[in-house]
Structure formats: C-alpha cells, structure tokens
Motif scaffolding. Structure first.
Motif, PDB file in Angstrom:
ATOM      1  N   PRO A  31       0.883  -0.693   0.250  1.00 35.88           N
ATOM      2  CA  PRO A  31       0.028   0.335   0.038  1.00 35.88           C
ATOM      3  C   PRO A  31       0.951   1.228   0.190  1.00 35.88           C
ATOM      4  CG  PRO A  31      -0.556  -1.503   1.560  1.00 35.88           C
ATOM      5  CD  PRO A  31       0.279  -2.369   1.179  1.00 35.88           C
ATOM      6  N   PHE A  59      -4.622   3.495   2.338  1.00 37.38           N
ATOM      7  CA  PHE A  59      -5.557   3.738   3.466  1.00 37.38           C
ATOM      8  C   PHE A  59      -6.416   2.497   2.209  1.00 37.38           C
ATOM      9  CE2 PHE A  59      -9.942   4.063   5.331  1.00 37.38           C
ATOM     10  CZ  PHE A  59      -9.675   2.940   6.704  1.00 37.38           C
ATOM     11  N   PHE A  60      -7.086   2.549   1.087  1.00 35.67           N
ATOM     12  CA  PHE A  60      -7.805   1.829   0.828  1.00 35.67           C
ATOM     13  C   PHE A  60      -7.338   0.925  -0.219  1.00 35.67           C
ATOM     14  CE2 PHE A  60     -10.402   5.750   0.260  1.00 35.67           C
ATOM     15  CZ  PHE A  60     -11.809   5.178   1.123  1.00 35.67           C
ATOM     16  N   SER A  61      -5.624   0.692  -0.451  1.00 28.07           N
ATOM     17  CA  SER A  61      -5.350  -0.663  -1.084  1.00 28.07           C
ATOM     18  C   SER A  61      -5.097  -0.967   0.662  1.00 28.07           C
ATOM     19  CB  SER A  61      -3.874  -0.251  -1.503  1.00 28.07           C
ATOM     20  OG  SER A  61      -3.217   0.616  -1.135  1.00 28.07           O
ATOM     21  N   PHE A  62      -4.608  -1.036   2.147  1.00 27.92           N
ATOM     22  CA  PHE A  62      -4.130  -1.395   3.144  1.00 27.92           C
ATOM     23  C   PHE A  62      -5.546  -2.233   3.439  1.00 27.92           C
ATOM     24  CE2 PHE A  62      -3.514  -1.279   7.290  1.00 27.92           C
ATOM     25  CZ  PHE A  62      -3.398  -2.487   7.512  1.00 27.92           C
ATOM     26  N   VAL A  63      -6.773  -1.733   3.477  1.00 29.44           N
ATOM     27  CA  VAL A  63      -8.012  -2.708   3.871  1.00 29.44           C
ATOM     28  C   VAL A  63      -8.262  -3.736   2.365  1.00 29.44           C
ATOM     29  CG1 VAL A  63     -10.707  -1.924   4.401  1.00 29.44           C
ATOM     30  CG2 VAL A  63      -8.796  -0.482   4.972  1.00 29.44           C
ATOM     31  N   PHE A  64      -8.175  -3.198   1.685  1.00 25.29           N
ATOM     32  CA  PHE A  64      -8.011  -4.233   0.413  1.00 25.29           C
ATOM     33  C   PHE A  64      -7.455  -5.124   0.444  1.00 25.29           C
ATOM     34  CE2 PHE A  64      -7.443  -5.978  -3.466  1.00 25.29           C
ATOM     35  CZ  PHE A  64      -8.482  -6.807  -3.494  1.00 25.29           C
ATOM     36  N   LEU A  66      -5.800  -6.285   3.437  1.00 29.92           N
ATOM     37  CA  LEU A  66      -6.675  -6.800   4.973  1.00 29.92           C
ATOM     38  C   LEU A  66      -7.405  -7.657   4.458  1.00 29.92           C
ATOM     39  CD1 LEU A  66      -5.772  -7.024   7.797  1.00 29.92           C
ATOM     40  CD2 LEU A  66      -6.801  -4.995   8.131  1.00 29.92           C
ATOM     41  N   TRP A  67      -8.309  -7.337   4.154  1.00 33.19           N
ATOM     42  CA  TRP A  67      -9.754  -7.799   3.287  1.00 33.19           C
ATOM     43  C   TRP A  67      -9.700  -9.382   2.736  1.00 33.19           C
ATOM     44  CZ3 TRP A  67     -11.880  -9.712  -1.138  1.00 33.19           C
ATOM     45  CH2 TRP A  67     -13.179 -10.003  -1.222  1.00 33.19           C
ATOM     46  N   CYS A  68      -7.956  -9.001   1.745  1.00 29.80           N
ATOM     47  CA  CYS A  68      -8.330 -10.119   0.838  1.00 29.80           C
ATOM     48  C   CYS A  68      -7.514 -10.967   2.063  1.00 29.80           C
ATOM     49  CB  CYS A  68      -6.691  -9.910   0.104  1.00 29.80           C
ATOM     50  SG  CYS A  68      -8.081  -8.701  -1.358  1.00 29.80           S
ATOM     51  N   TRP A  70      -7.953 -11.955   5.371  1.00 24.86           N
ATOM     52  CA  TRP A  70      -9.627 -13.065   5.536  1.00 24.86           C
ATOM     53  C   TRP A  70     -10.252 -14.110   4.958  1.00 24.86           C
ATOM     54  CZ3 TRP A  70      -7.086 -14.098   9.683  1.00 24.86           C
ATOM     55  CH2 TRP A  70      -6.142 -12.476  10.572  1.00 24.86           C
TER      56      TRP A  70
END
Length: 146
Positions: A31, A59-64, A66-68, A70
C-alpha cells in the motif's frame, strides 16, 4: 495418537510459524508503494490534493489487502499477484542485463523463445519460492483462525 505424532505436529507448527510472514510484510509494504506511485501521477496540481491521493490510496489499498487476507480465494490471488511482482522484479534485475535485440534480429522464433526462456529461469525460481512461502502463510492463517 502417540507422543511421536504430537511431536511431529509441534515441529510442523513451529516450522509454519517460522516461515510465515511474507504475505503480511507484502501487505504492509505494497500500500505504501501504491500510494507513492499514485501520488507521483500528479492527478491534482494542488499539494493538498496529492496528499489526499496518497492517504486515500494507501488506506483503501491496505483495507483491501486486509480484507483479502481473511478470505481464502482472494488471499490466493493476492499471493499470486505478489509472487508475480517478485518475478517481474527479478526479470527486470537479471533478465535485462544483457543487450536486448529486436525480434527481427533472431534467426527464428525458436531462437527467440529459447533465449528469453533461459533468461527467465531466475524469475520462475523466485515465483515458485514466494508461492511456497505464501503457502506457509496460508497454513498459519488457517491455524490461527480455527
């Protein structure tokens, strides 16, 4: 189940824990690189616009990512994506050392394919090694989640 099975399980869990972590390191580093790259595009000439792009993309790439991490299917494709980036980096480092010739200078298509096939061997090896390291991460994440 005897004590040897328990010992094998403990050793396997220790090996997985010791070799895992590449995916998490990539998730923290990627990110930042994406944010810097997006900010350098100069979409907004205003300095605060560049900062907003940097923070938003980071921020949004880190959240993406992180979602990936899990979800099993996106996690696999994220690992393939990161392994391809490692392979491309090694291709750029080792594959472009020699002089590049245009396709027309090769005697035949087979000479062209053999030449670039041999130059791609380090990239293929790195791709396989990083996928094996990601497999350890998958096992560790599955062990932790269950």
């Amino acid at each position: 189940m005897d004590h040897n099975d328990v010992r094998k399980g403990i050793l396997q869990a220790k090996l997985i824990e010791d070799t895992s972590g590449l995916l998490w390191a990539e998730m923290l580093f990627a990110p930042l690189l994406l944010a810097v790259t997006a900010e350098r595009l100069d979409i907004f000439p205003d300095p605060t616009g560049g900062l907003l792009v940097f923070l938003g993309v980071g921020f949004f790439s880190f959240v993406f990512f992180l979602w990936c991490s899990w979800h099993s299917r996106p996690r696999f494709w994220m690992a393939v994506f990161f392994s391809c980036i490692w392979a491309y980096a090694f291709w750029w480092l080792f594959g472009l050392i020699s002089d590049d010739k245009p396709f027309s200078e090769y005697p035949s298509l087979s000479h062209f394919l053999v030449y670039y096939g041999l130059r791609s061997i380090p990239s293929v090896i790195i791709f396989i090694i990083t996928m094996i390291a990601h497999f350890s991460d998958f096992q560790w994440m599955d062990d932790v989640s269950s």
